[in-house]
Write an enzyme that holds these catalytic residues in place. Sequence first.
Site, PDB file in Angstrom:
ATOM      1  N   TYR A 152       0.805  -1.221   0.000  1.00  0.00           N
ATOM      2  CA  TYR A 152       0.000   0.000   0.000  1.00  0.00           C
ATOM      3  C   TYR A 152       0.836   1.268   0.000  1.00  0.00           C
ATOM      4  O   TYR A 152       0.313   2.368  -0.099  1.00  0.00           O
ATOM      5  CB  TYR A 152      -0.962   0.012   1.199  1.00  0.00           C
ATOM      6  CG  TYR A 152      -2.081  -1.000   1.062  1.00  0.00           C
ATOM      7  CD1 TYR A 152      -1.825  -2.286   0.618  1.00  0.00           C
ATOM      8  CD2 TYR A 152      -3.385  -0.669   1.366  1.00  0.00           C
ATOM      9  CE1 TYR A 152      -2.826  -3.221   0.483  1.00  0.00           C
ATOM     10  CE2 TYR A 152      -4.409  -1.594   1.241  1.00  0.00           C
ATOM     11  CZ  TYR A 152      -4.115  -2.876   0.800  1.00  0.00           C
ATOM     12  OH  TYR A 152      -5.125  -3.794   0.668  1.00  0.00           O
ATOM     13  N   LYS A 198       3.547 -14.821   4.512  1.00  0.00           N
ATOM     14  CA  LYS A 198       3.618 -15.810   3.436  1.00  0.00           C
ATOM     15  C   LYS A 198       5.107 -16.060   3.164  1.00  0.00           C
ATOM     16  O   LYS A 198       5.565 -16.048   2.025  1.00  0.00           O
ATOM     17  CB  LYS A 198       2.879 -15.253   2.211  1.00  0.00           C
ATOM     18  CG  LYS A 198       2.608 -16.230   1.107  1.00  0.00           C
ATOM     19  CD  LYS A 198       1.668 -17.361   1.474  1.00  0.00           C
ATOM     20  CE  LYS A 198       1.621 -18.387   0.354  1.00  0.00           C
ATOM     21  NZ  LYS A 198       1.168 -19.701   0.777  1.00  0.00           N
ATOM     22  N   ASP A 230      -2.712 -18.163   3.922  1.00  0.00           N
ATOM     23  CA  ASP A 230      -3.719 -19.017   3.279  1.00  0.00           C
ATOM     24  C   ASP A 230      -4.308 -19.993   4.299  1.00  0.00           C
ATOM     25  O   ASP A 230      -5.531 -20.177   4.383  1.00  0.00           O
ATOM     26  CB  ASP A 230      -3.125 -19.760   2.065  1.00  0.00           C
ATOM     27  CG  ASP A 230      -1.741 -20.331   2.332  1.00  0.00           C
ATOM     28  OD1 ASP A 230      -1.116 -19.969   3.346  1.00  0.00           O
ATOM     29  OD2 ASP A 230      -1.272 -21.154   1.521  1.00  0.00           O
ATOM     30  N   ASP A 254      -5.904  -6.256   5.603  1.00  0.00           N
ATOM     31  CA  ASP A 254      -7.078  -5.722   4.909  1.00  0.00           C
ATOM     32  C   ASP A 254      -8.031  -6.864   4.553  1.00  0.00           C
ATOM     33  O   ASP A 254      -9.240  -6.814   4.817  1.00  0.00           O
ATOM     34  CB  ASP A 254      -6.587  -4.997   3.641  1.00  0.00           C
ATOM     35  CG  ASP A 254      -7.664  -4.123   3.017  1.00  0.00           C
ATOM     36  OD1 ASP A 254      -8.744  -3.993   3.607  1.00  0.00           O
ATOM     37  OD2 ASP A 254      -7.410  -3.568   1.931  1.00  0.00           O
ATOM     38  N   ASP A 258     -11.840  -8.201   6.498  1.00  0.00           N
ATOM     39  CA  ASP A 258     -13.145  -8.360   5.840  1.00  0.00           C
ATOM     40  C   ASP A 258     -13.671  -9.780   6.054  1.00  0.00           C
ATOM     41  O   ASP A 258     -14.865  -9.987   6.269  1.00  0.00           O
ATOM     42  CB  ASP A 258     -13.055  -8.061   4.331  1.00  0.00           C
ATOM     43  CG  ASP A 258     -13.402  -6.601   4.014  1.00  0.00           C
ATOM     44  OD1 ASP A 258     -13.130  -5.735   4.872  1.00  0.00           O
ATOM     45  OD2 ASP A 258     -13.935  -6.319   2.925  1.00  0.00           O
TER      46      ASP A 258
END
Length: 358
Positions: A152, A198, A230, A254, A258
Amino acid sequence: MTAGRPDGRTAESHRIAVIAGDGIGPEVIEAAIPVLDRAANTHGFSCAWERLPYSADHYLKTGETLPDTAFQHVQNDVDAIFLGALGDPRVPGNEHARDILLGLRFRLDLYINFRPVTLLHPDLTPLRQAVGPSGRPAIDFVIFRENTEGLYLGRGRTSGDEYIAEDVNTGTGVERIIRAAFEWARAHGTTRVTMSDKSNAVPAHRIWQEKFQAVAAAYPGIDAEHRYVDALAMELVRDPGRFQVIVTNNLYGDILSDLGAGLVGGLGLAASANLHPGRAGLFEPVHGSAPRIAGKGIANPMAAVLTGALMFEQLGHAEAARDLERAVRETIAAGVRTPDIGGTATTAEAGRAVGDAL
Ligand code: ATP
């Protein structure tokens, strides 16, 4: 800040900049403010709301996103910033949103994006069984999302057919967000911090492993565990109750928040705070401007109310914050709900009901 009261005592007053923004932003902010005023009043403090015009409308009229004078003002003169939502189809590149929201997050160095995920009523979860293999029934965890680095940051370039985005991870940035998560865990008596990256596929994420191990060593009473993102996404659906504190990078935070919001009733209930200890924070619901439902009076104001609760907690009014959460729980339990959580109430009705429950 303190102000004189007629009875001669002094009541604390907080100066709060309000950027209501676009779409449902102004609707949820204006429904939440009277509720927050009521909670503040009950708990012996007050808020001076200072409404700032920065939004897509303002940008389209003036070409101004967030002028430097306004930035200096919110940096130096207010105790907190309360933001609705930014994003408008008339500004397809969303440059105003980037300047205002990302500008504030980056320029104020608000490196902690704090997002609680709490099931406020059992029927809000889409899971058939909210109790997974761990046997812990409640979905109640917090996400510490790194807020100033990662993809970002916008570093990268386009070259021919290649679109390159750089994932920036600094030792300093990674360490401070991990430390913030452990500090919060210790202060709130939680026993497990889960770090997610990751690093098996992205070599730059090894810094997360290194810093996590180093910081965790200073918190011997807290179980420090790691999950690849994951695997974590799957486990959050299978057994959300086992998680207490999750710390991760900007992008994964982010996405996972959600997912978390989806586990407990959706974006209409998800609150967030952007923080840098010792500085004014920026408080905003997780949801965006939801242009499709804007102007219909049906947006859920509860995310904004719960965001206000986070703001009050940060300003030193934990009891007012708890009271607000209790009022939201009671309102949902009483069936006063907007359509996103299965009811027929309007934004105004839901806001009034929460206020009455206080
Ligand atoms: P952004 O990318 O800016 O986060 P988005 O358009 O991807 O925005 P949102 O604006 O957050 O996502 O909303 C997605 C959908 O979720 C909306 O269309 C709406 O149906 C629902 N939604 C979000 N917030 C609310 C709310 N407060 N009340 C009711 N529904 C909401």
